[in-house]
Design a protein around this motif. Structure first.
Motif, PDB file in Angstrom:
ATOM      1  N   HIS A 150     -60.752   3.586  43.225  1.00 32.62           N
ATOM      2  CA  HIS A 150     -60.768   2.957  44.503  1.00 32.62           C
ATOM      3  C   HIS A 150     -62.234   2.097  44.644  1.00 32.62           C
ATOM      4  N   LYS A 160     -51.037   0.450  48.114  1.00 32.68           N
ATOM      5  CA  LYS A 160     -51.968   1.008  48.960  1.00 32.68           C
ATOM      6  C   LYS A 160     -51.639   0.813  50.367  1.00 32.68           C
ATOM      7  N   ASP A 179     -64.923   4.648  46.491  1.00 33.10           N
ATOM      8  CA  ASP A 179     -64.852   3.745  47.713  1.00 33.10           C
ATOM      9  C   ASP A 179     -65.867   2.547  47.623  1.00 33.10           C
ATOM     10  N   HIS A 208     -60.228   9.281  49.642  1.00 28.32           N
ATOM     11  CA  HIS A 208     -61.256   9.568  50.556  1.00 28.32           C
ATOM     12  C   HIS A 208     -61.114  10.750  51.446  1.00 28.32           C
ATOM     13  N   MET A 248     -58.847  -2.590  45.472  1.00 29.17           N
ATOM     14  CA  MET A 248     -58.106  -2.579  46.885  1.00 29.17           C
ATOM     15  C   MET A 248     -57.533  -3.745  47.174  1.00 29.17           C
ATOM     16  N   TYR A 266     -52.686   1.307  54.381  1.00 27.72           N
ATOM     17  CA  TYR A 266     -53.605   1.627  55.471  1.00 27.72           C
ATOM     18  C   TYR A 266     -52.858   2.024  56.607  1.00 27.72           C
ATOM     19  N   HIS A 292     -63.564  -1.821  46.263  1.00 30.05           N
ATOM     20  CA  HIS A 292     -63.331  -3.030  46.906  1.00 30.05           C
ATOM     21  C   HIS A 292     -64.113  -4.288  46.170  1.00 30.05           C
TER      22      HIS A 292
END
Ligand code: DOR
Ligand code: ZN
Ligand code: ZN
Length: 443
Positions: A62, A148, A307, A226, A94, A150, A64
């Motif tokens: 995970h 993924k 993350d 998370h 991501m 959201y 970004h």
């Protein structure tokens, strides 16, 4: 052939002194240290790892990495450099980039850019939208590492909040692949925001329940990103007991910080003061009871994942700072310090940062130091003390919320598929040496 000798090899099952023989990109033999004289006879280059720990290269599922569109704060080269500096040899990126990675063309473009500049291995998620359920069936040749979704909004504009549209993804995305979710209930998030409240635990707890319901209704593999609260984890444990195929991860910041950026452990020095915005992320930091529950139930987690969410200092100091903090360079030193403090075992790091991520996402040939596996190896000096954030920071963002924390345990050197990629504080891997991971999905 490269031979690493006298390393303290860490696996989920234990530690042992071993010699590791590497040919090209693969491990070809592992033996008790000194036990197999033939290994030393075959080696053309010997690395003496006496006094060092050898972990399988860490896998962070995970991150970004911001490319395309956010290269002022990170790109594939800087993000994967930060990974190597933190002992991480594989990262999953991501899809909340600009453009977001929501179709084959965007994904291919991002994968090509990663292949050109990454210094560690990588996978990229496809982003779910309200209109792209079924895309994978239409374009099976896509090379995403997973989907993924959201379920609640965060950085970027990816959002699938309608239950029926969420369900369509669970129905149509190939069953053997993983759907990873950011589970915060969008309506609850908005309702609390209207009352100036930042995403209380119930936002994550409601949506985690819905994600589990989707996995249970469809039998689809689900990964909860998370997890930050007791009630999320309790729902996951109960779902697993019913046979729902659900895995989960926890982020270092939810383990080490509590609300407002307070340090969880009273007996460990806390990092120096930093702006409040360094400690703002989605989902937010939680009360100490939740953080302690996560620590006490690490056995229920499949992965620790950073993350890693870099933003520039200017952005973080602005009137409306974006959410997130970098984590790639700090995760392993933090966890090694937790081992030193008796709160974790080295074996747990191998399970949660290496073997577990590889299993969760069916990554081929990674996560374990065994013959036939990729020679991704992170050598660690467990005794070296250093201050986080004090040396060079490879992430473009250039800051760390953990700065000032005295860590015990440092990355010594890192091998990616048999080549030294990080050594003595320096990235030595060439841009483009990183490669897309392969997956071996169970039917
Ligand atoms: O804090 C966060 N930052 N949470 C997310 O879900 C996204 C991430 C980002 O991309 O900045
Ligand atoms: Zn998220
Ligand atoms: Zn994220």
């Amino acid at each position: 052939m490269l031979l690493i000798i006298d390393a303290n090899l860490i696996s989920p099952d234990g530690c042992r002194k071993a010699d590791i023989l590497i040919e090209g990109e693969r491990i070809i033999a592992v033996a008790d240290a000194g036990a197999d004289a033939a290994l030393r006879a075959r080696a053309t280059h010997v690395v003496d790892a006496a006094g060092l720990l050898a972990f399988p290269g860490l896998i962070d599922v995970h991150t970004h990495l911001r490319e395309p569109g956010g290269e002022h704060k990170e790109d594939f080269h800087s993000g994967t450099s930060a990974a190597l500096a933190g002992g991480v040899t594989t990262v999953f990126g991501m899809p909340n980039t600009q453009p977001a990675l929501t179709d084959a063309a965007a994904l291919d473009m991002a994968l090509a850019r990663a292949a050109a500049s990454a210094v560690c291995d990588f996978g990229l998620f496809l982003g779910a939208t309200n209109t792209n359920a079924g895309l994978k069936m239409a374009a099976p040749e896509m090379h995403e590492c997973g989907l993924k979704m959201y379920m609640g909004s965060s950085t970027g504009d990816l959002l699938v909040e309608d239950f029926g549209l969420q369900l369509a993804h669970f129905e149509q995305y190939p069953r053997e692949r993983v759907i990873a979710v950011h589970a915060e209930h969008e309506q609850a998030v908005r309702a609390f925001a209207a009352r100036r409240l930042r995403r209380p635990p119930v936002c994550a707890e409601i949506e985690t329940g819905r994600a589990i319901a989707l996995a249970e209704a469809t039998g689809h593999r689900l990964h909860i990103c998370h997890v930050s609260t007791r009630r999320e984890l309790e729902q996951i444990v109960a779902a697993r007991a019913r046979g729902v195929p659900v895995t989960c991860e926890v982020a270092p910041h939810h383990l080490f910080f509590t609300t407002g950026g307070r340090w969880l452990w009273d007996d460990v020095p806390r990092p120096v003061a930093a702006p409040d915005s360094f400690f703002e992320m989605n989902p937010p930091l939680r009360e100490a009871d939740d953080a302690r529950f996560l620590w006490n139930n690490l056995a229920q987690f499949d992965c620790i994942a950073t993350d890693h969410a870099p933003h520039t200092l200017a952005e973080k100091h602005s009137a409306r700072p974006p959410m997130g903090l970098p984590g790639l360079e700090d995760m392993l030193p933090l966890l090694l310090t937790a081992v030193h403090a008796g709160r974790l075992r080295l074996e747990d790091i191998a399970r949660l940062c290496c073997d577990g991520p590889a299993r969760t996402f069916s990554i081929a040939r990674k996560g374990t130091i065994m013959p036939g596996y990729d020679a991704d190896i992170t050598l660690v000096d467990a005794a070296r003390e250093h201050e986080l954030g004090a040396g060079r920071i490879y992430s473009k963002c250039g800051w760390s919320a953990f700065a000032g924390f005295r860590a015990r345990g440092a990355v010594h050197s890192v091998y990616v598929r048999g080549s030294v990629a990080f050594d003595d504080g320096m990235i030595v891997a060439q841009p483009g040496s990183g490669r897309r991971i392969e997956q071996a999905h169970r039917a």
